[in-house]
Design a protein around this motif. Structure first.
Motif, PDB file in Angstrom:
ATOM      1  N   LYS A  55       0.824  -1.223   0.000  1.00  0.00           N
ATOM      2  CA  LYS A  55       0.000   0.000   0.000  1.00  0.00           C
ATOM      3  C   LYS A  55       0.852   1.265   0.000  1.00  0.00           C
ATOM      4  O   LYS A  55       0.643   2.177  -0.801  1.00  0.00           O
ATOM      5  CB  LYS A  55      -0.946   0.008   1.223  1.00  0.00           C
ATOM      6  CG  LYS A  55      -1.833  -1.234   1.312  1.00  0.00           C
ATOM      7  CD  LYS A  55      -2.760  -1.177   2.507  1.00  0.00           C
ATOM      8  CE  LYS A  55      -2.055  -1.188   3.863  1.00  0.00           C
ATOM      9  NZ  LYS A  55      -1.293  -2.427   4.133  1.00  0.00           N
ATOM     10  N   THR A  56       1.810   1.341   0.941  1.00  0.00           N
ATOM     11  CA  THR A  56       2.653   2.539   1.021  1.00  0.00           C
ATOM     12  C   THR A  56       3.480   2.692  -0.249  1.00  0.00           C
ATOM     13  O   THR A  56       3.661   3.800  -0.762  1.00  0.00           O
ATOM     14  CB  THR A  56       3.561   2.474   2.268  1.00  0.00           C
ATOM     15  OG1 THR A  56       2.734   2.467   3.430  1.00  0.00           O
ATOM     16  CG2 THR A  56       4.505   3.665   2.345  1.00  0.00           C
ATOM     17  N   THR A  57       3.962   1.567  -0.776  1.00  0.00           N
ATOM     18  CA  THR A  57       4.746   1.614  -2.008  1.00  0.00           C
ATOM     19  C   THR A  57       3.898   2.164  -3.150  1.00  0.00           C
ATOM     20  O   THR A  57       4.340   3.060  -3.888  1.00  0.00           O
ATOM     21  CB  THR A  57       5.257   0.200  -2.355  1.00  0.00           C
ATOM     22  OG1 THR A  57       5.971  -0.322  -1.236  1.00  0.00           O
ATOM     23  CG2 THR A  57       6.158   0.222  -3.570  1.00  0.00           C
ATOM     24  N   PHE A 100       2.356  11.267   5.680  1.00  0.00           N
ATOM     25  CA  PHE A 100       3.185  10.070   5.778  1.00  0.00           C
ATOM     26  C   PHE A 100       2.759   9.208   6.960  1.00  0.00           C
ATOM     27  O   PHE A 100       2.217   9.708   7.946  1.00  0.00           O
ATOM     28  CB  PHE A 100       4.655  10.448   5.964  1.00  0.00           C
ATOM     29  CG  PHE A 100       5.221  11.229   4.818  1.00  0.00           C
ATOM     30  CD1 PHE A 100       5.814  10.587   3.744  1.00  0.00           C
ATOM     31  CD2 PHE A 100       5.150  12.609   4.809  1.00  0.00           C
ATOM     32  CE1 PHE A 100       6.336  11.316   2.682  1.00  0.00           C
ATOM     33  CE2 PHE A 100       5.671  13.352   3.751  1.00  0.00           C
ATOM     34  CZ  PHE A 100       6.265  12.691   2.688  1.00  0.00           C
ATOM     35  N   GLN A 101       3.086   7.903   6.873  1.00  0.00           N
ATOM     36  CA  GLN A 101       2.760   6.972   7.954  1.00  0.00           C
ATOM     37  C   GLN A 101       3.488   7.399   9.235  1.00  0.00           C
ATOM     38  O   GLN A 101       2.914   7.379  10.309  1.00  0.00           O
ATOM     39  CB  GLN A 101       3.147   5.552   7.516  1.00  0.00           C
ATOM     40  CG  GLN A 101       2.394   4.455   8.222  1.00  0.00           C
ATOM     41  CD  GLN A 101       2.531   3.102   7.503  1.00  0.00           C
ATOM     42  OE1 GLN A 101       3.245   2.987   6.512  1.00  0.00           O
ATOM     43  NE2 GLN A 101       1.848   2.104   8.012  1.00  0.00           N
ATOM     44  N   GLN A 102       4.771   7.781   9.123  1.00  0.00           N
ATOM     45  CA  GLN A 102       5.470   8.437  10.236  1.00  0.00           C
ATOM     46  C   GLN A 102       5.439   9.922   9.889  1.00  0.00           C
ATOM     47  O   GLN A 102       5.965  10.296   8.880  1.00  0.00           O
ATOM     48  CB  GLN A 102       6.928   7.980  10.338  1.00  0.00           C
ATOM     49  CG  GLN A 102       7.121   6.589  10.885  1.00  0.00           C
ATOM     50  CD  GLN A 102       6.953   5.516   9.824  1.00  0.00           C
ATOM     51  OE1 GLN A 102       7.089   5.797   8.644  1.00  0.00           O
ATOM     52  NE2 GLN A 102       6.651   4.299  10.247  1.00  0.00           N
ATOM     53  N   ALA A 176      -2.952   9.963   1.932  1.00  0.00           N
ATOM     54  CA  ALA A 176      -2.788   9.879   3.381  1.00  0.00           C
ATOM     55  C   ALA A 176      -2.593   8.427   3.796  1.00  0.00           C
ATOM     56  O   ALA A 176      -3.392   7.562   3.455  1.00  0.00           O
ATOM     57  CB  ALA A 176      -4.020  10.457   4.065  1.00  0.00           C
ATOM     58  N   ASP A 177      -1.483   8.170   4.521  1.00  0.00           N
ATOM     59  CA  ASP A 177      -1.169   6.811   4.964  1.00  0.00           C
ATOM     60  C   ASP A 177      -1.608   6.694   6.422  1.00  0.00           C
ATOM     61  O   ASP A 177      -0.946   7.205   7.313  1.00  0.00           O
ATOM     62  CB  ASP A 177       0.338   6.563   4.797  1.00  0.00           C
ATOM     63  CG  ASP A 177       0.659   5.113   4.503  1.00  0.00           C
ATOM     64  OD1 ASP A 177      -0.212   4.248   4.750  1.00  0.00           O
ATOM     65  OD2 ASP A 177       1.781   4.837   4.021  1.00  0.00           O
ATOM     66  N   GLU A 178      -2.748   6.071   6.659  1.00  0.00           N
ATOM     67  CA  GLU A 178      -3.318   5.872   7.999  1.00  0.00           C
ATOM     68  C   GLU A 178      -3.470   7.184   8.791  1.00  0.00           C
ATOM     69  O   GLU A 178      -2.904   7.316   9.877  1.00  0.00           O
ATOM     70  CB  GLU A 178      -2.446   4.891   8.782  1.00  0.00           C
ATOM     71  CG  GLU A 178      -2.237   3.628   7.973  1.00  0.00           C
ATOM     72  CD  GLU A 178      -2.310   2.383   8.807  1.00  0.00           C
ATOM     73  OE1 GLU A 178      -2.983   2.411   9.849  1.00  0.00           O
ATOM     74  OE2 GLU A 178      -1.697   1.399   8.406  1.00  0.00           O
TER      75      GLU A 178
END
Ligand SMILES: Nc1ncnc2c1ncn2[C@@H]1O[C@H](COP(=O)(O)OP(=O)(O)OP(=O)(O)O)[C@@H](O)[C@H]1O
Ligand SMILES: [Mg+2]
Length: 247
Positions: A55-57, A100-102, A176-178
């Motif tokens: 997913k992030t990729t 970002f996720q972080q 948006a990642d989470e």
């Protein structure tokens, strides 16, 4: 860079046969194995799937922040394959927001300065940028904390700063990642309302990776990924069925 006017209303994002490998030799991981993905304009699109499925990729490729090995990437009718790296950067700064996720906040800057960054990169004057940043911080519930540093905030507050930073230049595409992972129930719904409003404006689009079933009811469309590929797309009644099974 300006976008072509889009009489034919192309997809916000179209990935065709995208392949992406990390590493080489024994350490080679095929993160995307020919992914076909489409997100329409005017929609809030959810991307779900097990940890490690890509997913992030996929979103990093769609955001122009990660090079890919094979396949086509089109954003609002512009083929990224045909752009130079510097043109992709210019395109991204103008048209894309990324949570970002972080959260990737800049620890040495205060909150207003963090949120101002995308506007400053696009040439907005500092005063105007900081006024806009402060207004958006208030909308995500952080009024009065403008001059704090990220390290002085809780995880949920930092996440809201990252959301404000991604929205401040009114990007056509928000990825948006989470975005709700660190938020309590009430704040999570406020943020989803904000993202849904952004998504349903003409010519805009929001794509969200989520493991959070509370976000499902906001979706116009939902893509399921599995092992580097798109495994299914749900909308309309099929999306309602998916939600009632997974909620
Ligand atoms: N920079 C990297 N170097 C090497 N392998 C990577 C890198 N980034 C991702 N991978 C690998 O690619 C695959 C897909 O990773 P990705 O981060 O896209 O998964 P994900 O679906 O976002 O997972 P999660 O839900 O845990 O965030 C995984 O096997 C991962 O280990
Ligand atoms: Mg991920």
């Amino acid at each position: 860079m300006s976008l072509p006017s889009s009489p034919s209303d192309p997809a916000a994002v179209r990935l065709t046969g995208v392949v992406k490998a990390f590493g080489s030799g024994d350490a080679r991981t095929l993160a995307l194995k020919g992914a076909d993905f489409t997100a329409a304009q005017g929609e809030l699109h959810l991307l779900v799937g097990p940890s490690g499925c890509g997913k992030t990729t996929l979103l990093s490729v769609a955001a122009g922040t990660l090079e890919w090995d094979e396949g086509q990437v089109d954003l609002f009718g512009t083929r990224l394959n045909d752009l130079s790296p510097s043109s992709i950067t210019a395109f991204r700064r103008r048209h894309i927001g990324f949570i970002f996720q972080q959260f990737n906040l800049i620890t040495t800057l205060d909150l207003v300065e963090n949120v101002s960054v995308p506007l400053l990169l696009n040439g907005t004057r500092r005063r105007d940028a900081e006024d806009k940043a402060a207004a958006l911080l208030a909308r995500v519930g952080l009024a009065g904390r403008e001059r704090k540093r990220p390290s002085q905030l809780s995880g949920g507050q930092q996440q809201r700063v990252a959301i404000a930073r991604a929205l401040v230049h009114e990007p056509r595409l928000l990825i948006a990642d989470e975005p709700t992972s660190a938020l309590d129930r009430e704040t999570g719904h406020q943020i989803m309302d904000l993202l849904a409003t952004a998504a349903r404006s003409p010519g805009r689009s929001v794509i969200i990776v989520t493991h959070d079933p509370r976000t499902y009811s906001y979706a116009d469309r939902l893509t399921e990924m599995e092992d580097g590929r798109v495994a299914g797309v749900h909308h309309g009644p099929a999306l309602k069925d998916f939600i009632s099974i997974h909620h």
